[in-house]
Design a protein around this motif. Structure first.
Motif, short mmCIF file in Angstrom:
data_model
loop_
_atom_site.label_atom_id
_atom_site.label_comp_id
_atom_site.label_asym_id
_atom_site.label_seq_id
_atom_site.Cartn_x
_atom_site.Cartn_y
_atom_site.Cartn_z
N ALA A 176 -52.75 -13.46 -28.18
CA ALA A 176 -51.50 -12.83 -27.77
C ALA A 176 -50.52 -13.88 -27.25
O ALA A 176 -49.32 -13.84 -27.57
CB ALA A 176 -51.75 -11.77 -26.72
N ARG A 177 -51.04 -14.83 -26.47
CA ARG A 177 -50.17 -15.91 -25.96
C ARG A 177 -49.60 -16.73 -27.11
O ARG A 177 -48.43 -17.09 -27.12
CB ARG A 177 -50.95 -16.81 -25.00
N ASP A 178 -50.46 -17.06 -28.09
CA ASP A 178 -50.00 -17.82 -29.25
C ASP A 178 -48.93 -17.05 -30.02
O ASP A 178 -47.93 -17.62 -30.46
CB ASP A 178 -51.18 -18.16 -30.18
N GLU A 179 -49.18 -15.75 -30.19
CA GLU A 179 -48.21 -14.91 -30.90
C GLU A 179 -46.90 -14.84 -30.13
O GLU A 179 -45.81 -14.93 -30.71
CB GLU A 179 -48.76 -13.50 -31.12
N ILE A 180 -46.99 -14.71 -28.80
CA ILE A 180 -45.77 -14.68 -27.97
C ILE A 180 -45.03 -16.01 -28.10
O ILE A 180 -43.80 -16.03 -28.25
CB ILE A 180 -46.12 -14.39 -26.50
N ALA A 181 -45.75 -17.12 -28.06
CA ALA A 181 -45.11 -18.44 -28.20
C ALA A 181 -44.44 -18.57 -29.57
O ALA A 181 -43.33 -19.07 -29.69
CB ALA A 181 -46.14 -19.54 -28.00
N SER A 182 -45.12 -18.07 -30.61
CA SER A 182 -44.55 -18.13 -31.96
C SER A 182 -43.28 -17.28 -32.05
O SER A 182 -42.27 -17.72 -32.60
CB SER A 182 -45.59 -17.64 -32.97
N ASP A 193 -41.39 -16.38 -29.58
CA ASP A 193 -40.38 -17.01 -28.73
C ASP A 193 -39.70 -18.15 -29.49
O ASP A 193 -38.48 -18.32 -29.43
CB ASP A 193 -41.04 -17.52 -27.45
N SER A 194 -40.50 -18.92 -30.22
CA SER A 194 -39.95 -20.01 -31.02
C SER A 194 -39.04 -19.47 -32.12
O SER A 194 -37.95 -20.00 -32.36
CB SER A 194 -41.09 -20.81 -31.63
N GLU A 195 -39.47 -18.41 -32.80
CA GLU A 195 -38.65 -17.79 -33.84
C GLU A 195 -37.34 -17.25 -33.26
O GLU A 195 -36.27 -17.40 -33.85
CB GLU A 195 -39.41 -16.65 -34.52
N THR A 221 -31.68 -17.50 -32.57
CA THR A 221 -30.55 -17.53 -31.63
C THR A 221 -29.69 -18.76 -31.90
O THR A 221 -28.46 -18.67 -31.94
CB THR A 221 -31.06 -17.53 -30.18
N THR A 222 -30.32 -19.89 -32.11
CA THR A 222 -29.59 -21.13 -32.41
C THR A 222 -28.84 -20.98 -33.73
O THR A 222 -27.66 -21.35 -33.83
CB THR A 222 -30.57 -22.32 -32.49
N GLU A 223 -29.53 -20.42 -34.72
CA GLU A 223 -28.90 -20.24 -36.03
C GLU A 223 -27.70 -19.30 -35.92
O GLU A 223 -26.63 -19.58 -36.46
CB GLU A 223 -29.94 -19.65 -37.00
N ARG A 224 -27.85 -18.20 -35.21
CA ARG A 224 -26.74 -17.26 -35.02
C ARG A 224 -25.62 -17.91 -34.23
O ARG A 224 -24.45 -17.70 -34.52
CB ARG A 224 -27.21 -15.98 -34.31
#
Length: 131
Positions: free
Chosen positions: A34-40, A42-44, A49-52
């Protein structure tokens, strides 16, 4: 009997403890997943957000450029209109001047025609008296 029951109870407790340890390991593994998925995610999200944000900045820049171009076109059109109005005014003044000259020439022509008529009349009368 009490000892056997105690041993049996101890075995049950040990089995429960092993099962709990197994569950704990599964839960820890699920928590890590779950932590890995949350980190992934969050990265996405950060990437999106940066792209937008970049898209928004690009659109704002494009909008500012278009506004500046339109303002320039409006200013050019205003200057052209003002120049055309000045030219129309100048042509109107030239027309008035030309009309005044024409009127003056017409008046002068009329005066000269009247003088010619008067002189012609005088010449005719003088010619009548000569004969």
């Amino acid at each position: 009997l009490d000892a056997e029951a105690a041993v049996e109870e101890l075995r049950k407790v040990e089995l429960d403890a092993e099962r709990i340890k197994g569950n704990e390991s599964d839960l820890l593994a699920a928590l890590r997943g779950a932590r890995d998925e949350i980190a992934s995610l969050d990265s996405e999200l950060a990437f999106a957000t940066t792209e937008r944000g970049q898209e928004v900045v690009a659109l704002q820049t494009q909008l500012e450029t278009e506004r500046a171009e339109r303002a320039e076109q409006v200013e050019e059109a205003r200057a052209a209109i003002e120049a055309a109005m000045r030219q129309i005014q100048r042509q109107g003044e030239e027309l008035q001047t030309s009309q005044k000259r024409e009127e003056a020439l017409a008046t002068r022509t009329l005066e000269l025609e009247m003088q010619v008529d008067a002189l012609s009349g005088s010449v005719e009368r003088a010619g009548d008296t000569d004969t």
